[in-house]
Design a protein around this motif. Structure first.
Motif, PDB file in Angstrom:
ATOM      1  N   VAL A   1     -12.064  17.096 -24.509  1.00 52.39           N
ATOM      2  CA  VAL A   1     -11.455  15.760 -24.462  1.00 52.39           C
ATOM      3  C   VAL A   1      -9.938  15.929 -24.517  1.00 52.39           C
ATOM      4  CG1 VAL A   1     -11.367  13.482 -25.546  1.00 52.39           C
ATOM      5  CG2 VAL A   1     -13.471  14.852 -25.671  1.00 52.39           C
ATOM      6  N   GLY A   2      -9.262  15.718 -23.379  1.00 52.90           N
ATOM      7  CA  GLY A   2      -7.804  15.876 -23.314  1.00 52.90           C
ATOM      8  C   GLY A   2      -7.430  17.064 -22.448  1.00 52.90           C
ATOM      9  N   ALA A   3      -6.575  16.798 -21.457  1.00 54.30           N
ATOM     10  CA  ALA A   3      -6.153  17.870 -20.542  1.00 54.30           C
ATOM     11  C   ALA A   3      -4.675  18.185 -20.708  1.00 54.30           C
ATOM     12  CB  ALA A   3      -6.475  17.499 -19.094  1.00 54.30           C
TER      13      ALA A   3
ATOM     14  N   GLY B   1      -3.382  22.665 -24.397  1.00 58.49           N
ATOM     15  CA  GLY B   1      -4.406  23.178 -25.301  1.00 58.49           C
ATOM     16  C   GLY B   1      -5.801  22.965 -24.724  1.00 58.49           C
TER      17      GLY B   1
ATOM     18  N   ALA C   1      -5.148  10.061 -19.177  1.00 59.02           N
ATOM     19  CA  ALA C   1      -4.069   9.752 -18.217  1.00 59.02           C
ATOM     20  C   ALA C   1      -4.468  10.171 -16.806  1.00 59.02           C
ATOM     21  CB  ALA C   1      -2.804  10.472 -18.644  1.00 59.02           C
TER      22      ALA C   1
ATOM     23  N   GLY D   1       9.744  16.022 -20.186  1.00 60.82           N
ATOM     24  CA  GLY D   1      10.765  16.603 -21.061  1.00 60.82           C
ATOM     25  C   GLY D   1      11.061  18.008 -20.587  1.00 60.82           C
TER      26      GLY D   1
ATOM     27  N   HIS E   1      11.329  21.721 -20.816  1.00 61.57           N
ATOM     28  CA  HIS E   1      10.678  22.706 -21.682  1.00 61.57           C
ATOM     29  C   HIS E   1      11.281  24.091 -21.475  1.00 61.57           C
ATOM     30  CE1 HIS E   1       7.704  19.668 -22.561  1.00 61.57           C
ATOM     31  NE2 HIS E   1       6.985  20.502 -23.288  1.00 61.57           N
ATOM     32  N   ILE E   2      11.312  24.868 -22.563  1.00 57.64           N
ATOM     33  CA  ILE E   2      11.699  26.285 -22.489  1.00 57.64           C
ATOM     34  C   ILE E   2      10.526  27.088 -23.011  1.00 57.64           C
ATOM     35  CG2 ILE E   2      13.371  28.048 -23.178  1.00 57.64           C
ATOM     36  CD1 ILE E   2      15.116  25.958 -24.361  1.00 57.64           C
TER      37      ILE E   2
ATOM     38  N   GLN F   1      -9.889   8.928 -17.605  1.00 56.36           N
ATOM     39  CA  GLN F   1     -11.100   8.610 -18.391  1.00 56.36           C
ATOM     40  C   GLN F   1     -10.829   8.825 -19.883  1.00 56.36           C
ATOM     41  OE1 GLN F   1     -14.853  10.205 -16.940  1.00 56.36           O
ATOM     42  NE2 GLN F   1     -15.687  10.181 -19.015  1.00 56.36           N
TER      43      GLN F   1
ATOM     44  N   THR G   1      -7.009  16.301 -27.992  1.00 54.76           N
ATOM     45  CA  THR G   1      -6.051  15.196 -27.913  1.00 54.76           C
ATOM     46  C   THR G   1      -4.945  15.435 -28.934  1.00 54.76           C
ATOM     47  OG1 THR G   1      -7.127  13.927 -29.652  1.00 54.76           O
ATOM     48  CG2 THR G   1      -7.997  13.637 -27.428  1.00 54.76           C
TER      49      THR G   1
ATOM     50  N   LEU H   1     -11.072   9.732 -33.347  1.00 54.15           N
ATOM     51  CA  LEU H   1     -12.388  10.021 -32.766  1.00 54.15           C
ATOM     52  C   LEU H   1     -13.361  10.565 -33.822  1.00 54.15           C
ATOM     53  CD1 LEU H   1     -11.236  11.426 -29.300  1.00 54.15           C
ATOM     54  CD2 LEU H   1     -12.665   9.414 -29.667  1.00 54.15           C
TER      55      LEU H   1
ATOM     56  N   ILE I   1      11.587  13.649 -29.234  1.00 49.77           N
ATOM     57  CA  ILE I   1      12.535  14.335 -28.333  1.00 49.77           C
ATOM     58  C   ILE I   1      12.830  13.375 -27.185  1.00 49.77           C
ATOM     59  CG2 ILE I   1      12.996  16.283 -26.792  1.00 49.77           C
ATOM     60  CD1 ILE I   1      11.059  17.982 -28.346  1.00 49.77           C
TER      61      ILE I   1
ATOM     62  N   THR J   1      14.798  12.973 -23.439  1.00 45.00           N
ATOM     63  CA  THR J   1      15.390  13.724 -22.322  1.00 45.00           C
ATOM     64  C   THR J   1      16.070  12.717 -21.407  1.00 45.00           C
ATOM     65  OG1 THR J   1      13.551  15.273 -22.440  1.00 45.00           O
ATOM     66  CG2 THR J   1      14.929  15.400 -20.474  1.00 45.00           C
TER      67      THR J   1
ATOM     68  N   GLU K   1       9.923  10.755 -26.119  1.00 41.39           N
ATOM     69  CA  GLU K   1       8.578  11.013 -26.649  1.00 41.39           C
ATOM     70  C   GLU K   1       8.681  10.887 -28.160  1.00 41.39           C
ATOM     71  OE1 GLU K   1       5.705  11.775 -25.140  1.00 41.39           O
ATOM     72  OE2 GLU K   1       6.222  12.489 -23.135  1.00 41.39           O
TER      73      GLU K   1
ATOM     74  N   GLY L   1      -5.157  22.035 -30.305  1.00 43.35           N
ATOM     75  CA  GLY L   1      -3.876  21.369 -30.097  1.00 43.35           C
ATOM     76  C   GLY L   1      -2.801  22.086 -30.886  1.00 43.35           C
TER      77      GLY L   1
ATOM     78  N   ALA M   1      -0.283  25.424 -28.717  1.00 43.60           N
ATOM     79  CA  ALA M   1      -1.375  24.624 -28.137  1.00 43.60           C
ATOM     80  C   ALA M   1      -2.363  25.537 -27.403  1.00 43.60           C
ATOM     81  CB  ALA M   1      -0.796  23.589 -27.177  1.00 43.60           C
TER      82      ALA M   1
HETATM   83  C1  FAD Z   1      10.007  16.272 -24.704  1.00 43.75           C
HETATM   84  C2  FAD Z   1       9.298  17.478 -25.218  1.00 43.75           C
HETATM   85  C3  FAD Z   1       9.910  18.718 -25.142  1.00 43.75           C
HETATM   86  C4  FAD Z   1       9.247  19.853 -25.611  1.00 43.75           C
HETATM   87  N1  FAD Z   1       9.841  21.071 -25.468  1.00 43.75           N
HETATM   88  C5  FAD Z   1       9.124  22.184 -25.717  1.00 43.75           C
HETATM   89  C6  FAD Z   1       9.645  23.453 -25.388  1.00 43.75           C
HETATM   90  O1  FAD Z   1      10.765  23.577 -24.886  1.00 43.75           O
HETATM   91  N2  FAD Z   1       8.866  24.558 -25.615  1.00 43.75           N
HETATM   92  C7  FAD Z   1       7.604  24.449 -26.145  1.00 43.75           C
HETATM   93  O2  FAD Z   1       6.931  25.481 -26.286  1.00 43.75           O
HETATM   94  N3  FAD Z   1       7.096  23.249 -26.488  1.00 43.75           N
HETATM   95  C8  FAD Z   1       7.810  22.120 -26.282  1.00 43.75           C
HETATM   96  N4  FAD Z   1       7.280  20.889 -26.582  1.00 43.75           N
HETATM   97  C9  FAD Z   1       5.974  20.826 -27.269  1.00 43.75           C
HETATM   98  C10 FAD Z   1       4.804  20.965 -26.277  1.00 43.75           C
HETATM   99  O3  FAD Z   1       4.963  20.116 -25.179  1.00 43.75           O
HETATM  100  C11 FAD Z   1       3.525  20.599 -27.024  1.00 43.75           C
HETATM  101  O4  FAD Z   1       3.411  21.437 -28.156  1.00 43.75           O
HETATM  102  C12 FAD Z   1       2.266  20.781 -26.167  1.00 43.75           C
HETATM  103  O5  FAD Z   1       2.412  20.224 -24.899  1.00 43.75           O
HETATM  104  C13 FAD Z   1       1.082  20.141 -26.902  1.00 43.75           C
HETATM  105  O6  FAD Z   1      -0.085  20.301 -26.129  1.00 43.75           O
HETATM  106  P1  FAD Z   1      -1.502  19.824 -26.679  1.00 43.75           P
HETATM  107  O7  FAD Z   1      -2.506  20.247 -25.684  1.00 43.75           O
HETATM  108  O8  FAD Z   1      -1.650  20.264 -28.088  1.00 43.75           O
HETATM  109  O9  FAD Z   1      -1.445  18.219 -26.789  1.00 43.75           O
HETATM  110  P2  FAD Z   1      -1.068  17.083 -25.752  1.00 43.75           P
HETATM  111  O10 FAD Z   1      -0.097  17.582 -24.765  1.00 43.75           O
HETATM  112  O11 FAD Z   1      -0.662  15.888 -26.572  1.00 43.75           O
HETATM  113  O12 FAD Z   1      -2.420  16.760 -24.970  1.00 43.75           O
HETATM  114  C14 FAD Z   1      -3.360  15.818 -25.392  1.00 43.75           C
HETATM  115  C15 FAD Z   1      -4.012  15.184 -24.165  1.00 43.75           C
HETATM  116  O13 FAD Z   1      -5.109  14.372 -24.596  1.00 43.75           O
HETATM  117  C16 FAD Z   1      -5.125  13.194 -23.819  1.00 43.75           C
HETATM  118  N5  FAD Z   1      -5.877  12.184 -24.577  1.00 43.75           N
HETATM  119  C17 FAD Z   1      -5.490  11.540 -25.699  1.00 43.75           C
HETATM  120  N6  FAD Z   1      -6.472  10.725 -26.105  1.00 43.75           N
HETATM  121  C18 FAD Z   1      -7.504  10.863 -25.251  1.00 43.75           C
HETATM  122  C19 FAD Z   1      -8.817  10.297 -25.183  1.00 43.75           C
HETATM  123  N7  FAD Z   1      -9.265   9.415 -26.075  1.00 43.75           N
HETATM  124  N8  FAD Z   1      -9.622  10.666 -24.149  1.00 43.75           N
HETATM  125  C20 FAD Z   1      -9.208  11.562 -23.218  1.00 43.75           C
HETATM  126  N9  FAD Z   1      -7.969  12.129 -23.258  1.00 43.75           N
HETATM  127  C21 FAD Z   1      -7.140  11.794 -24.275  1.00 43.75           C
HETATM  128  C22 FAD Z   1      -3.662  12.860 -23.636  1.00 43.75           C
HETATM  129  O14 FAD Z   1      -3.455  11.975 -22.563  1.00 43.75           O
HETATM  130  C23 FAD Z   1      -3.071  14.253 -23.395  1.00 43.75           C
HETATM  131  O15 FAD Z   1      -3.088  14.596 -22.039  1.00 43.75           O
HETATM  132  C24 FAD Z   1       7.943  19.740 -26.181  1.00 43.75           C
HETATM  133  C25 FAD Z   1       7.330  18.485 -26.269  1.00 43.75           C
HETATM  134  C26 FAD Z   1       7.990  17.376 -25.794  1.00 43.75           C
HETATM  135  C27 FAD Z   1       7.304  16.032 -25.881  1.00 43.75           C
END
Ligand code: FAD
Length: 447
Positions: free
Chosen positions: A6-8, A11, A32, A57, A59-60, A230, A256, A264, A295, A297, A391, A417, A431
């Motif tokens: 659940v979540g793309a 991670g 999304a 945003g 990213h590095i 979805q 997520t 959930l 953050i 941008t 964000e 995550g 992640a």
């Molecule tokens: C502006 C910005 C700059 C950053 N800069 C850096 C950087 O320079 N270097 C770095 O390493 N990290 C950076 N980060 C952090 C990095 O982006 C995050 O740590 C990482 O993307 C987190 O991924 P995730 O898979 O844990 O979660 P998320 O990216 O939050 O993914 C969760 C997904 O679940 C989906 N979702 C939520 N609820 C539901 C549901 N009920 N059903 C189905 N889908 C759902 C969401 O739409 C989302 O796509 C930055 C973050 C931001 C916002």
């Protein structure tokens, strides 16, 4: 096994790839339309109304993001062309600051600090001595310390112009609130993990192409199902697994954001046994205690007159700044800490991305302040804001002694995550590792 992810975000996609490699039937559900979560492509238009792909945003990545780089290669990303690799650089517009040479550790740091511009010899010796003492102690410290406490003996200039920007870029938490323990771990893994570990990797493609969209193609080619648009509304425990919005799965990975994962798990409460309700309540409690930092941008277009050699078409004239990334001096009404010249990264000439960690202003104020800061610190006469993204819950606040929830929520229910228990702050690597760990647990339990 039939496994729901659940979540793309990064991670979730990491978990889906690893589960597919292990032979499971994977279904990814993403709320999304765009994949990638907090690191995704953003489709917009430029100043002339032409389609433009940006990111939510800037990213590095760093060379020490080993699992991220490995997974990118697995799904077919050509890493050297997808990202610009630079030695660790933290320099300002006047060229002061640190730039590490391409040497194996510790020589890169030693030579880099010795050559740093604008720092006195007292500053340099203090930094080298402090780094040596961290290394002697195995990069460990009291878990209750903040980065400011860890570095309190360093000269003020180094604190402001080196430690604070390094801490904000790595942990997205100001030095007086940030965990010294995590900061030291990031330093150890980047500076001492081997040659290239501290290199900065700046994406030359949009973030979707860099991993999630490419991973989606890889998954679909191997029979995994991927449903974007979805949103999963609820979960329920069944005698032999889990129902996700009425469809049965043997295991579920909640990939997520933390608050949605907690919602959930809470939604499944009524279907759980008494013992499981206790476990779930504890997991939700730890997860909901996390706090977040934002953050912002600001993408802005420098006008042709601001560009060196006008708006011509030669490679050099695509560059507004003399390097792809510069540190800025933040201060009252000067909110940005870094600026990226997307012209160096395959983007349009004059397109700049200003990064504002812990951004609290409204969008209009933020854009005005960034434009004025760029005029003062970069001498850019005409700069037009194109698009700003704030964000609000970009990362969890990485504070001393922070308790993070584990990957395992309940039997057959896993969380993936950047926020789950692990060595890193909220990062792409955090992640990805969390997603891989969840997948390994599911696969390991099977055999
Ligand atoms: C502006 C910005 C700059 C950053 N800069 C850096 C950087 O320079 N270097 C770095 O390493 N990290 C950076 N980060 C952090 C990095 O982006 C995050 O740590 C990482 O993307 C987190 O991924 P995730 O898979 O844990 O979660 P998320 O990216 O939050 O993914 C969760 C997904 O679940 C989906 N979702 C939520 N609820 C539901 C549901 N009920 N059903 C189905 N889908 C759902 C969401 O739409 C989302 O796509 C930055 C973050 C931001 C916002």
């Amino acid at each position: 096994m039939r496994v729901a992810v659940v979540g793309a975000g990064w991670g979730g996609m990491a978990a889906a790839v690893a589960l597919t490699q292990a032979g499971h039937h994977v279904t990814v559900m993403e709320a999304a339309r765009t994949l990638g979560g907090r690191a995704r492509a953003l489709h917009t238009v430029d100043a002339a109304g032409q389609p433009l792909v940006l990111d939510n945003g800037q990213h590095i990545l760093i060379g020490a993001y080993t699992e991220t780089l490995r997974l990118m290669r697995t799904v077919g990303v050509d890493v050297p062309s997808a990202m610009l690799r630079l030695p660790l650089t933290l320099t300002y517009a006047d060229r002061s600051g640190l730039e590490l040479p391409d040497l194996p550790p510790p020589w890169d740091a030693l030579v880099g600090v010795a050559r740093a511009r604008g720092w006195s010899w007292t500053d340099k010796v203090a930094l080298l001595r402090t780094c040596a003492s961290w290394q002697l102690k195995g990069f460990r410290c009291d878990a209750r310390w903040s980065v400011a406490q860890l570095c309190e003996r360093l000269p003020q200039r180094l604190l402001q112009e080196f430690i604070e920007p390094l801490c904000v870029s790595a942990l997205n938490t100001p030095a007086h609130e940030a965990s010294a323990e995590v900061f030291l771990r990031v330093l150890r893994d980047s500076l001492f993990s081997g040659r290239g570990g501290s290199n900065l990797l700046l994406p030359r493609t949009d973030l979707g192409t860099l991993f999630p969209d490419t991973a989606a193609q890889w998954l679909q080619a191997r029979g995994a199902a991927l449903h974007s648009g979805q949103r999963v509304a609820g979960l329920a425990r069944t005698p032999d697994g889990w129902d996700v919005d009425g469809t049965h799965f043997d295991s579920v990975v909640l990939a997520t954001h933390s608050t949605e994962a907690a919602r959930l798990v809470q939604a499944a409460h009524g279907s759980l046994s008494h013992t499981e309700q206790g476990e779930a309540t504890e997991w939700i409690h730890v997860t909901q205690a996390l706090r977040f930092t934002s953050i912002g941008t600001v993408y802005a277009q420098a006008s042709a007159t601001s560009l060196p050699n006008g708006s011509g078409h030669t490679e050099e004239s695509r560059h507004t700044l003399n390097q792809a990334m510069l540190a800025l001096h933040p201060g009252p009404e000067q909110p940005a800490q870094f600026v990226f010249d997307r012209g160096h990264l395959g983007g349009a000439a004059g397109l700049l991305a200003f990064v504002v960690s812990v951004s609290e202003q409204d969008r209009a104020t933020l854009e005005d302040q960034v434009v004025r800061q760029a005029q003062e610190q970069l001498g850019l006469k005409t700069l037009r804001p194109l698009q700003s993204v704030v964000e609000k819950r970009a990362t969890f606040a990485c504070t001393p002694g922070l308790r993070r929830p584990g990957n395992r929520v309940l039997s057959g229910l896993w969380a993936a995550g950047d926020y789950t228990e692990g060595p890193y702050p909220a990062t792409l690597e955090g992640a990805i590792r969390s997603g891989l760990h969840a997948a390994q647990q599911i696969t390991g339990l099977r055999h």
